[in-house]
Design an enzyme around this catalytic site. Sequence first.
Site, PDB file in Angstrom:
ATOM      1  N   LYS A   1       0.855  -1.190   0.000  1.00  0.00           N
ATOM      2  CA  LYS A   1       0.000   0.000   0.000  1.00  0.00           C
ATOM      3  C   LYS A   1       0.888   1.236   0.000  1.00  0.00           C
ATOM      4  O   LYS A   1       1.525   1.566   1.008  1.00  0.00           O
ATOM      5  CB  LYS A   1      -0.904   0.024   1.228  1.00  0.00           C
ATOM      6  CG  LYS A   1      -1.893   1.175   1.116  1.00  0.00           C
ATOM      7  CD  LYS A   1      -2.191   1.845   2.423  1.00  0.00           C
ATOM      8  CE  LYS A   1      -3.000   3.107   2.190  1.00  0.00           C
ATOM      9  NZ  LYS A   1      -2.157   4.223   1.737  1.00  0.00           N
TER      10      LYS A   1
ATOM     11  N   CYS B   1      14.077  10.426   6.657  1.00  0.00           N
ATOM     12  CA  CYS B   1      14.241   9.989   8.056  1.00  0.00           C
ATOM     13  C   CYS B   1      15.697  10.038   8.491  1.00  0.00           C
ATOM     14  O   CYS B   1      15.981   9.982   9.681  1.00  0.00           O
ATOM     15  CB  CYS B   1      13.747   8.562   8.228  1.00  0.00           C
ATOM     16  SG  CYS B   1      12.019   8.406   7.858  1.00  0.00           S
TER      17      CYS B   1
ATOM     18  N   GLU C   1      10.640   0.922   9.996  1.00  0.00           N
ATOM     19  CA  GLU C   1      11.663   1.944   9.796  1.00  0.00           C
ATOM     20  C   GLU C   1      10.967   3.263  10.109  1.00  0.00           C
ATOM     21  O   GLU C   1      10.142   3.738   9.340  1.00  0.00           O
ATOM     22  CB  GLU C   1      12.176   1.857   8.352  1.00  0.00           C
ATOM     23  CG  GLU C   1      13.483   2.554   8.148  1.00  0.00           C
ATOM     24  CD  GLU C   1      13.318   3.886   7.464  1.00  0.00           C
ATOM     25  OE1 GLU C   1      13.252   4.898   8.206  1.00  0.00           O
ATOM     26  OE2 GLU C   1      13.251   3.914   6.226  1.00  0.00           O
TER      27      GLU C   1
ATOM     28  N   GLU D   1      11.596  16.226  14.251  1.00  0.00           N
ATOM     29  CA  GLU D   1      12.114  16.206  12.881  1.00  0.00           C
ATOM     30  C   GLU D   1      11.496  17.362  12.087  1.00  0.00           C
ATOM     31  O   GLU D   1      10.274  17.474  12.023  1.00  0.00           O
ATOM     32  CB  GLU D   1      11.709  14.907  12.190  1.00  0.00           C
ATOM     33  CG  GLU D   1      12.570  13.723  12.546  1.00  0.00           C
ATOM     34  CD  GLU D   1      12.224  12.512  11.694  1.00  0.00           C
ATOM     35  OE1 GLU D   1      13.071  12.095  10.894  1.00  0.00           O
ATOM     36  OE2 GLU D   1      11.109  11.986  11.825  1.00  0.00           O
TER      37      GLU D   1
HETATM   38  C1  SIN Z   1      13.756   7.403   4.662  1.00  0.00           C
HETATM   39  O1  SIN Z   1      13.718   8.602   4.634  1.00  0.00           O
HETATM   40  O2  SIN Z   1      12.902   6.755   5.261  1.00  0.00           O
HETATM   41  C2  SIN Z   1      14.815   6.595   3.957  1.00  0.00           C
HETATM   42  C3  SIN Z   1      15.903   7.356   3.381  1.00  0.00           C
HETATM   43  C4  SIN Z   1      16.938   6.483   2.697  1.00  0.00           C
HETATM   44  O3  SIN Z   1      16.697   5.336   2.357  1.00  0.00           O
HETATM   45  O4  SIN Z   1      18.040   6.977   2.501  1.00  0.00           O
END
Ligand code: SIN
Length: 483
Positions: A182, A291, A257, A386
């Site tokens: 999804k 992230c 993640e 963040e």
């Molecule tokens: C992400 O922002 O979740 C992953 C970034 C990356 O794979 O470098």
Amino acid sequence: MTRGALDEPDLLLNKAYVAGRWIAGDGAPIAVDDPFTLAQFGEIPDVGATGTQAAIDAAEAAFPEWARRPVKERCAILRRWSELILRHKEDLARIITRENGKALKEARAEVDYGNGFIEFYAEYSAHDLGEIIPAPVPGRRLLVEKEPVGVCVAITPWNFPLAMLTRKVGPALAAGCTMVAKPAELTPLTALAFAKLGEEAGVPKGVFSVVTGHSKAIGGAMTASEVVRKLSFTGSTPVGAMLAEACAPTIKRLSLELGGNAPLLVFDDADLDTAIETAMIAKFRNAGQSCVAANRIYVQKGIEDRFLKALAAKIGAMKAGDGLDEANDVGPLIDERAIKKVDEHREDALSHGGELLAGGASPGGRLAQPTLVGHVAPDALLTREETFGPLAGVIGFATVEDGVRLANDTPFGLAAYLCSEDPKTIARVGRDLESGIVGINTGLISTPTAPFGGVKMSGLGREGSHHGLAEYQNLKYLCHAGI
Ligand code: SIN
């Protein structure tokens, strides 16, 4: 010519891909907007719980045959898929830019990065071995086989619409699992184009489906299913926690993640050019919407002034605008909320004594100017949340110990960065940072061949590399007596 027109217009789809068929939903279609023009770029069906269940049923039906296929055959299909991705790189990049907003050069880089996962698992997986363990008593043989975990589901974010999907699909299918994915409602069109190329590559019906629509019904069907044996999610920590809770009654395997809040530590003995390059990539890749973006830049007092001056020059030269315009480094952010957050973090940093050294207020629409605020207070909002945007906040620190303490002062631990030329500082700080990934004199840490994932509240499991394949495998221990 239409804005961002595709060489192969058939790659722009307005149907979901379920059980090898392109289907419409029951409810009203959902518009997908271009974050630069704010006009509708495409639309997707809302397949809801019914469409999701159909995809799970198809994945269950397809699983036994797919799991028993020789791994070389599964890998050959992945290899064809990878070739098609590369053949359609420009179209995929345009779709990414149109729905996500990122600058075209970054979208192209994402296609390469995303394809890297399909390519890596196509090459690696046939060489993945089981084990024979020395027998504790005579007449026995202890074998460890790797089995696919079964039907898997993936929920992917809007910031890397292709790469966050391929790093789940690649290992899942190579391991012999089937998968229902999804994509984010804001950026589903890349995932559909990817599914279309998979169909062309020969992925059998039901082995991979893409369901589109509202998260609640789709996520609910996925998490409640007893057939689904694993969920892989990339996104925020609160949503990851909710999904983990929803998966608990059926004891699914999880890969999560989640949020980052990455620190970058620049020590007095760093090479200035290296530190600036590290900061630019770690902060501004994907307009800071990552992230692993350096959210807090800690710079030791002896190098702080020189660092700020050089970084201000680089950031001041960046161009924000239409992602389709090759001249731009930063495209629009994903939505209004993203702009508001950047503005809030900038104003908070400035109102607590920070100094504006480049950029400034957002110019309108979804654009945010690449901005540098120096001398930020160590407890400013941007050190705790963040920012997910192109705002760099620099905070000074005195000793190596102070730097490490500040860096670790967060419940998150996905990525961290350090710049130093002293091997002892590198070794000590690299050891002491509470983080799943540490970039040393580089902001470019992500690659399909290395394990990506966090500690603390940044998540569970690893993606990429042979560790990412193991996330889709169960170990079966066979104890063979009487031989
Ligand atoms: C992400 O922002 O979740 C992953 C970034 C990356 O794979 O470098």
